[in-house]
Design a protein around this motif. Structure first.
Motif, mmCIF file in Angstrom:
data_model
loop_
_atom_site.group_PDB
_atom_site.id
_atom_site.type_symbol
_atom_site.label_atom_id
_atom_site.label_comp_id
_atom_site.label_asym_id
_atom_site.label_seq_id
_atom_site.Cartn_x
_atom_site.Cartn_y
_atom_site.Cartn_z
ATOM 1 N N GLY A 109 19.191 -6.181 43.702
ATOM 2 C CA GLY A 109 17.852 -7.577 43.966
ATOM 3 C C GLY A 109 18.770 -8.260 42.614
ATOM 4 O O GLY A 109 18.445 -9.708 43.013
ATOM 5 N N LEU A 110 18.861 -7.761 42.287
ATOM 6 C CA LEU A 110 19.358 -8.379 40.862
ATOM 7 C C LEU A 110 20.791 -10.083 41.308
ATOM 8 O O LEU A 110 21.059 -11.061 40.848
ATOM 9 C CB LEU A 110 20.062 -7.541 39.289
ATOM 10 C CG LEU A 110 18.670 -7.083 38.926
ATOM 11 C CD1 LEU A 110 19.364 -6.453 37.934
ATOM 12 C CD2 LEU A 110 18.055 -8.292 38.112
ATOM 13 N N LEU A 112 20.968 -10.815 44.540
ATOM 14 C CA LEU A 112 19.988 -12.028 44.610
ATOM 15 C C LEU A 112 19.677 -13.055 43.673
ATOM 16 O O LEU A 112 20.697 -14.008 44.562
ATOM 17 C CB LEU A 112 19.220 -11.271 46.290
ATOM 18 C CG LEU A 112 19.729 -10.202 46.957
ATOM 19 C CD1 LEU A 112 18.272 -9.693 47.896
ATOM 20 C CD2 LEU A 112 21.078 -10.878 47.793
ATOM 21 N N ILE A 113 18.850 -12.292 42.879
ATOM 22 C CA ILE A 113 18.613 -13.508 42.517
ATOM 23 C C ILE A 113 18.986 -14.119 41.220
ATOM 24 O O ILE A 113 19.691 -15.602 41.568
ATOM 25 C CB ILE A 113 17.632 -12.708 40.978
ATOM 26 C CG1 ILE A 113 16.428 -12.182 41.608
ATOM 27 C CG2 ILE A 113 17.079 -13.873 40.106
ATOM 28 C CD1 ILE A 113 15.341 -10.893 41.185
ATOM 29 N N GLN A 115 22.829 -14.942 41.818
ATOM 30 C CA GLN A 115 23.492 -15.818 42.715
ATOM 31 C C GLN A 115 22.733 -17.579 43.554
ATOM 32 O O GLN A 115 22.597 -18.406 43.318
ATOM 33 C CB GLN A 115 23.742 -15.398 44.015
ATOM 34 C CG GLN A 115 25.488 -14.745 43.507
ATOM 35 C CD GLN A 115 25.498 -13.101 44.462
ATOM 36 O OE1 GLN A 115 25.047 -12.901 44.858
ATOM 37 N NE2 GLN A 115 27.032 -12.530 44.019
ATOM 38 N N GLY A 116 20.982 -16.424 43.726
ATOM 39 C CA GLY A 116 20.005 -17.987 43.801
ATOM 40 C C GLY A 116 20.079 -18.564 42.979
ATOM 41 O O GLY A 116 20.557 -20.021 43.626
ATOM 42 N N LEU A 117 19.885 -18.443 41.959
ATOM 43 C CA LEU A 117 19.612 -18.892 40.886
ATOM 44 C C LEU A 117 20.518 -20.187 40.638
ATOM 45 O O LEU A 117 20.565 -21.469 40.509
ATOM 46 C CB LEU A 117 19.712 -18.615 39.062
ATOM 47 C CG LEU A 117 17.752 -18.111 39.182
ATOM 48 C CD1 LEU A 117 18.126 -17.654 37.990
ATOM 49 C CD2 LEU A 117 16.986 -18.900 39.866
ATOM 50 N N ARG A 119 22.924 -21.135 42.720
ATOM 51 C CA ARG A 119 22.587 -22.313 44.110
ATOM 52 C C ARG A 119 22.353 -22.931 43.975
ATOM 53 O O ARG A 119 22.256 -24.585 44.736
ATOM 54 C CB ARG A 119 22.768 -21.189 45.190
ATOM 55 C CG ARG A 119 23.669 -21.717 45.986
ATOM 56 C CD ARG A 119 23.910 -20.720 47.527
ATOM 57 N NE ARG A 119 22.139 -20.798 48.174
ATOM 58 C CZ ARG A 119 22.167 -19.609 48.618
ATOM 59 N NH1 ARG A 119 22.906 -18.172 48.684
ATOM 60 N NH2 ARG A 119 20.312 -19.497 49.215
ATOM 61 N N ASN A 120 21.123 -22.498 43.467
ATOM 62 C CA ASN A 120 19.547 -23.898 43.860
ATOM 63 C C ASN A 120 20.054 -25.111 42.465
ATOM 64 O O ASN A 120 20.108 -25.557 42.241
ATOM 65 C CB ASN A 120 18.371 -23.379 42.530
ATOM 66 C CG ASN A 120 17.587 -22.846 43.724
ATOM 67 O OD1 ASN A 120 17.881 -23.670 44.547
ATOM 68 N ND2 ASN A 120 16.329 -22.692 43.303
ATOM 69 N N ALA B 274 17.249 -22.199 48.388
ATOM 70 C CA ALA B 274 17.870 -21.148 47.972
ATOM 71 C C ALA B 274 16.862 -19.450 47.091
ATOM 72 O O ALA B 274 16.891 -18.624 47.147
ATOM 73 C CB ALA B 274 18.726 -21.010 46.927
ATOM 74 N N THR B 277 15.856 -16.163 48.956
ATOM 75 C CA THR B 277 17.252 -15.257 48.633
ATOM 76 C C THR B 277 16.892 -15.377 46.859
ATOM 77 O O THR B 277 16.458 -13.771 46.956
ATOM 78 C CB THR B 277 18.620 -15.755 47.611
ATOM 79 O OG1 THR B 277 18.740 -16.649 49.089
ATOM 80 C CG2 THR B 277 19.474 -14.697 48.425
ATOM 81 N N ILE B 278 16.206 -16.054 46.050
ATOM 82 C CA ILE B 278 15.562 -15.775 44.834
ATOM 83 C C ILE B 278 14.229 -14.696 45.171
ATOM 84 O O ILE B 278 14.176 -13.321 44.340
ATOM 85 C CB ILE B 278 15.507 -16.445 43.701
ATOM 86 C CG1 ILE B 278 16.947 -17.832 44.034
ATOM 87 C CG2 ILE B 278 14.638 -16.292 43.036
ATOM 88 C CD1 ILE B 278 16.780 -18.359 42.708
ATOM 89 N N GLY B 281 15.730 -10.938 46.203
ATOM 90 C CA GLY B 281 15.331 -10.620 45.322
ATOM 91 C C GLY B 281 14.723 -9.873 44.146
ATOM 92 O O GLY B 281 14.743 -8.797 43.583
ATOM 93 N N PHE B 284 12.601 -6.716 45.458
ATOM 94 C CA PHE B 284 13.316 -6.124 45.160
ATOM 95 C C PHE B 284 13.028 -5.569 43.984
ATOM 96 O O PHE B 284 12.668 -4.101 43.806
ATOM 97 C CB PHE B 284 15.056 -6.265 45.808
ATOM 98 C CG PHE B 284 15.610 -5.949 46.452
ATOM 99 C CD1 PHE B 284 15.818 -3.835 47.454
ATOM 100 C CD2 PHE B 284 16.124 -6.406 47.193
ATOM 101 C CE1 PHE B 284 16.804 -4.344 48.292
ATOM 102 C CE2 PHE B 284 16.796 -6.590 48.790
ATOM 103 C CZ PHE B 284 17.115 -4.710 48.882
#
Lengths: 295, 307
Positions: A109-110, A112-113, A115-117, A119-120, B274, B277-278, B281, B284
């Motif tokens: 989960g971390l 994903l967070i 990588q998402g941040l 990417r944003n 994105a 995804t965030i 996460g 999760f």
């Protein structure tokens, strides 16, 4: 032009070099995973994201503060390692009494967070990162041309890997660490602050990933996804090597990098999958991994 | 079946029968496919204690096989679905024989790596169409006379498949086989010492889970008339873990609720890029740290009834 098995030596050595470079990163990353797993019993899925963070922090230090590659090499591991220690204190430490799988899910989960941040903030396209001037250019080794930076990456990661091995296997600090892996309660009874040791170990493992990220930045492009696929290959490396032995994970890392490089020469279609195929074969023949012991 | 579960089952069936009056049917079909996928996954982790991080390989493989059979070989839909499901079962047999050899975290890493290998294979293989996937898959005539291009015929078919799969999982969990599986999850050594061939039970559970995931994948390919790389990618494996965790690991209805929430969230956050995804996460992290029973698990705990 000289040939070996019908392949020009230039191409062969070129791919071997790329294999060694990839192997350096596999070794550094699987080493960090093994160190963390040894003490925390957690598979750190965030490792790929932390590797990416290493590259990005180096990029930001360069573009915002004007600090060069060498400063990044020095500053990035402690910075990213500190964020790792924060994660360990705030989240991972709550999970030690539970099934190990929860650690995997939390770190996934971390990842994903993070990588998402990124990417944003930075988009998906890669950002360029220039090589340090001292290491630009290359030298002719007679049989091939070796770019200086690539030689540096291989040597540096070998030194770091062997240094880590030395600290864990041969020093007093390392013996505490190994003892705590075996029996944390007993080590704590001897007056050693085990929770602090766990935090520092996680921080160290994360710092290794970040260091790998800084070294990777000039070779691969800096992008938010750079660690996501890599970490799965590193997992396969870890399954092949088994996480019981530090030296084992270093050897497996470099060895598989070379095998992957050779596959690119002789059967390029399989170069993406060869490590996974080797994993399947090792699982069938020796389920505990090459250097592991089945618990 | 306890009364609480009978009521929940009736509510679930009624929901999926009545919901298309207000909600978009394709969205609901998608939710049912993923709910079946999550139920199959839950069978493995919730009752066998095996965390597979590569379940997308079954969903995707079945999707490709069914789409190829329907489009290139001209299979009728019932055989296309069966063929896709059989391919997933076969893949489950092969990967299971390898993955079952390691326990716990190693099992998760092994399945993830095997799934990644399959992903790279499909990326390069000619029949999958690479990045384009297999498009414009014909839905065909079910049993020769039900035209599935009609959305209600398709909806009914998906509903029957979903309920059938769900009840099969339910039956499995509550059979003697399911009880042994739970015993293995709780204490593998003890189950072994009682004379159960632990690896055979795990293998059977793994294959059953793969087969049902394949059923979901083949059905999904016909619903969307598309089989693509998204369904084989590791992020899909992560999503099914999320659905099950959010709904409640080891609960009967949890995966369905979890799948519905995750699919709804994706639908509404899709334009935010994105952030999907965030937010996944974040869910999760929250689930693992503070909400390990999941939505349905919490409700069941509150009502003191099994759900």
């Amino acid at each position: 032009m000289t040939e070996i098995f019908g392949v020009p030596t230039q191409a062969l050595f070129g791919q071997l070099l790329i294999g060694l470079i990839n192997g350096s990163f596999y070794a550094l990353l699987s080493l960090g995973l093994a160190v963390i797993f040894g003490l925390l019993n957690i598979i750190n899925f965030t490792h790929g994201a932390q590797y990416m963070m290493g590259a990005f922090v180096a990029y930001l230090l360069g573009s915002k503060l004007g600090l060069g590659y060498w400063w990044s090499l020095l500053l990035v591991p402690p910075i990213v390692g500190a964020t790792g220690m924060l994660i360990e204190r705030l989240m991972l430490s709550k999970l030690y009494k539970l099934d190990h799988l929860y650690g995997l899910l939390l770190t996934f989960g971390l990842a994903l967070i993070i990588q998402g941040l990124f990417r944003n903030e930075f988009g998906t396209s890669g950002l360029p990162f220039s090589m340090p001037a001292e290491l630009s250019g290359g030298r002719n080794l007679g049989f091939m041309f070796l770019p200086n930076y690539r030689g540096w990456v291989i040597v540096a990661s070998l030194v770091i890997c062997l240094g880590t091995w030395f600290v864990i296997e041969k020093t007093k600090l390392g013996s505490y660490l190994r003892a705590a892996t075996e029996n944390p309660a007993l080590v704590q009874a001897f007056g050693i602050n085990v929770p602090r040791m766990i935090t520092l170990t996680y921080g160290f493992g994360v710092a290794l990933a970040a260091l790998a990220g800084v070294m990777a930045a000039p070779i691969y492009q800096v992008s938010p996804q750079m660690g996501a696929d890599l970490i799965i290959v590193v997992f396969a490396v870890v399954v092949i090597g088994g996480m019981g032995s530090i030296l084992g994970s270093i050897l497996t890392g470099f060895g598989l990098g070379i095998v992957e490089g050779l596959t690119k020469v002789f059967y390029p279609e399989a170069s993406n999958t060869v490590i996974f195929v080797i994993m399947a074969i090792v699982l069938a023949a020796k389920p505990a991994g090459l250097f592991g012991t089945q618990k | 079946m306890p009364r609480s579960q009978k009521i929940a089952l009736a509510l679930m069936a009624a929901f999926f029968l009545l919901a298309p009056l207000v909600l978009y049917p394709v969205f609901l079909m998608k939710a049912m496919c993923f709910a079946l996928f999550a139920c199959a996954f839950n069978l493995l982790i919730g009752f066998g204690g095996l965390l597979s991080f590569g379940h997308a390989m079954f969903l995707g493989t079945a999707g490709y096989a069914a789409a190829h059979a329907a489009k290139v070989w001209g299979f009728p839909p019932e055989f296309a679905i069966l063929f896709g499901t059989a391919c997933a079962a076969l893949l489950g047999l092969v990967t299971g024989l390898l993955a079952i050899r390691r326990q716990g975290i190693y099992f998760a890493m092994t399945t993830l790596a095997l799934a990644q290998m399959i992903y790279f294979y499909y990326l390069q293989a000619a029949f999958t169409g690479g990045e384009d996937g297999i498009q414009a898959v014909p839905r065909g005539m079910l049993f020769g006379f039900i035209d599935l291009s009609n959305v209600w015929a398709m909806y009914g078919t998906v509903f029957v498949i979903f309920m059938g799969g769900f009840l099969l999982v339910y039956r499995t969990i509550h059979s003697p086989f399911g009880q042994v599986l739970k015993a293995i999850r709780e204490n593998e050594q003890r189950a072994l010492s009682l004379g159960y061939d632990v690896n055979r039970y795990k293998m059977l559970a793994y294959m059953l889970s793969a087969t049902l995931a394949g059923l979901a994948g083949s059905t999904k390919a016909l619903v969307f008339q598309l089989a693509s790389l998204t369904d084989v990618h590791w992020s899909m494996s992560g999503e099914v873990v999320l659905m099950t965790l959010l709904g409640g690991l080891g609960t009967v209805f949890g995966p369905v609720v979890g799948a519905f929430i995750v699919i709804t969230m994706e639908n509404y956050l899709a334009q935010l890029g994105a952030w999907v995804t965030i937010s996944q996460g974040v869910i999760f992290v929250i689930c693992v740290l503070a909400f390990r029973r999941g939505v349905v698990g919490e409700i069941g705990n509150f009502l003191k009834k099994p759900l």
